[in-house]
Structure formats: C-alpha cells, structure tokens
Design an enzyme around this catalytic site. Sequence first.
Site, PDB file in Angstrom:
ATOM      1  N   GLU A   4      -7.009  -7.853  13.049  1.00  0.00           N
ATOM      2  CA  GLU A   4      -5.635  -8.357  13.002  1.00  0.00           C
ATOM      3  C   GLU A   4      -4.626  -7.247  13.250  1.00  0.00           C
ATOM      4  O   GLU A   4      -4.967  -6.057  13.252  1.00  0.00           O
ATOM      5  CB  GLU A   4      -5.365  -9.008  11.633  1.00  0.00           C
ATOM      6  N   HIS A  39      -6.549  -3.844  14.236  1.00  0.00           N
ATOM      7  CA  HIS A  39      -7.463  -3.023  13.433  1.00  0.00           C
ATOM      8  C   HIS A  39      -8.463  -3.871  12.664  1.00  0.00           C
ATOM      9  O   HIS A  39      -8.217  -5.044  12.375  1.00  0.00           O
ATOM     10  CB  HIS A  39      -6.673  -2.131  12.464  1.00  0.00           C
ATOM     11  N   CYS A  76      -5.540   0.860  -0.069  1.00  0.00           N
ATOM     12  CA  CYS A  76      -4.604   0.537   1.015  1.00  0.00           C
ATOM     13  C   CYS A  76      -3.214   0.308   0.427  1.00  0.00           C
ATOM     14  O   CYS A  76      -3.026  -0.574  -0.405  1.00  0.00           O
ATOM     15  CB  CYS A  76      -5.083  -0.699   1.765  1.00  0.00           C
ATOM     16  N   HIS A 134      -0.096  -6.331  12.642  1.00  0.00           N
ATOM     17  CA  HIS A 134       1.150  -6.702  11.977  1.00  0.00           C
ATOM     18  C   HIS A 134       2.141  -5.562  12.125  1.00  0.00           C
ATOM     19  O   HIS A 134       1.774  -4.448  12.523  1.00  0.00           O
ATOM     20  CB  HIS A 134       0.914  -7.041  10.499  1.00  0.00           C
ATOM     21  N   HIS A 143      -0.236   0.498   7.542  1.00  0.00           N
ATOM     22  CA  HIS A 143      -1.216   0.626   6.457  1.00  0.00           C
ATOM     23  C   HIS A 143      -1.488   2.097   6.202  1.00  0.00           C
ATOM     24  O   HIS A 143      -1.743   2.858   7.146  1.00  0.00           O
ATOM     25  CB  HIS A 143      -2.552  -0.005   6.848  1.00  0.00           C
TER      26      HIS A 143
END
Lengths: 160, 160
Positions: A72, A112, A126, A74, A78
């Site tokens: 996914e 990723h 994370c 976004h 992260h």
Amino acid sequence: MTDRSKVIPSRDFRWQGIDVRRYKEQDGDGTSTEPAGFLGVIRQTLLGQEHEELGLELRYFEVEAAGYSSLEKHRHPHTVVIVRGDGHVILGQEIQPVAAFDCVYVAPWTMHQFRAGRDEPLGFLCVVDRDRDRPQPATAEERRAIEESEEFRRVFGGGS
Amino acid sequence: MTDRSKVIPSRDFRWQGIDVRRYKEQDGDGTSTEPAGFLGVIRQTLLGQEHEELGLELRYFEVEAAGYSSLEKHRHPHTVVIVRGDGHVILGQEIQPVAAFDCVYVAPWTMHQFRAGRDEPLGFLCVVDRDRDRPQPATAEERRAIEESEEFRRVFGGGS
C-alpha cells in the site's frame, strides 16, 4: 505516575495492558477489516491514542513467519525500526533485506510492504502522525508490476 | 531509493552512515555542550533532520553501564522504547525499572532521567517533535529533592 508519564512493561513483544489486534482491525471497533492482501499480521498500539499532546502514534506490528503486510501507499510517512526477526521491505521499485534494529523510512506515497523471513516473525515499531490519511492498497496492476519484476523474482522466487 | 525512502542498516546498535555523537553535542556543530549532569551517554540521530515532511526526529541514546542521562524536564513529550539492556527511569516522584522492549512515555514537564544498570549499556529509541523547546536541567534543589527521597535511596542506595 506524574503527569500521566508511564512505563508500559513488555514481555516477549507483548505489552502490559495493550490489546493485541488483527492488523487492519479498527481500534475500539473490532469489526472493520479491509480487503487489502496481507497474511498473518498483528498490531499493538503502544502510545498516542490517549495522549493528545503527542501528535503521533507508536505501534508495534508483527508479521508471522512467511507472512506479509498490505502492499500500500499513503501520504503520511512511516518511521520504522525492526526489533524482531528479519525479512524484506519493498520500497517502490526496490526490495531491501531488513533485520533487528535496522531503521526504515517510508517516504510519502512510496508503495511499501513488509515481508517476514521463513523462520520467525518479523516485528517492528512504526511511528505515524496522529492525523493521517487512509492507506491506498495497490491496484491489481500496481501489484502485478511489482510481483512480476526481476527484483521480486530474484528475492522471493515468484508471486505472493 | 524511491522518493527518498530508505533502509538504514544496523550492527550492534550502530547505524550505517549515522554519526555517533556525545549526548549533548549539537548536530553539525561539534563544540556545544551543556552543563547538565550526565555520565557516559552517546546519541545517534537516525531520522528526521533531512526529512521536513516528517515532523519528528528518531534518536537512539545509549547510556553506558552505571551511567545516567541528564535529569531534566521540557514541554515536549518523549516517546521511548528501550531496546538494549536494563536500568531505571525516574519520572517525577517515581522510579521504575525498565528493560528491553519496555515503552516509556514522558509527558510534558515531567522531570526525568534514564539510568543504566551496573552491568551493561542501556539503549533506547526516543521520538520527539522536530520543533521542540530546550530541556531545562533540574535545579540543585529539584535534584536534591529527588536524590534524597526514600524512593531514590531504596532503589539506588544513595546520591549519584
């Protein structure tokens, strides 16, 4: 504890008083799941949801041996540190080996995925912004482009 | 690496390409130190300074056996995960034992200090806001109030 400061004791990568949730289950909901492809992933949210001054959330994810997180992307970045086991991370066109205590930065919009090795779970911390956009799962076409790449075949020997 | 995403490989709690700095040394400066009392602490800034979109910094601190970080407080919170060794954390009036992978939240304005055990280094990851206030070292009076407390004597057996 003073001013809501606290220690959350751990044992074997489980934290006292912290729920172990399925990967894509919503906190406090327990019913919502997403259709994105993943295998054998659990999540513990260690800090953030109850601390408005914090601006971030700290989560622990654990991918079981041979499992993988959702492929996914976004907008929010992260900040990751591997703390258990080893495996690989897919970052856009590249696939990198990772092991405890490697640090991973997933920049905005990088497609990723975290993939555990065959023998033990891959666990990682994370950090994300408290306010963040929803992940966008890879389209079938995006997934195919990655899984049929020479790089993917070289590292994993075939599709997922 | 795509979009500046990256893996920073580690070995024995040192990260590839990341400078090992003295605790209170300024990044990119190398000369500034502060008068706060601490013993045997090094720092590596793993992520954040080169990623403006990130809004945070991820640092690794390592306190040598029997060493301790500065006793200090500040407005910005600390999000900490112990990753090596064991020791204690002072959080205001309380002293808690910590060991790898315990999570510590230091709320705004909590006086705090990390102290390594006698036998091995205490290493921890610490996430902070990119923009943050400067730490305020404990005054002599604040330090004395903590070091002369029953709790402190019970745990450490005397002053630092």
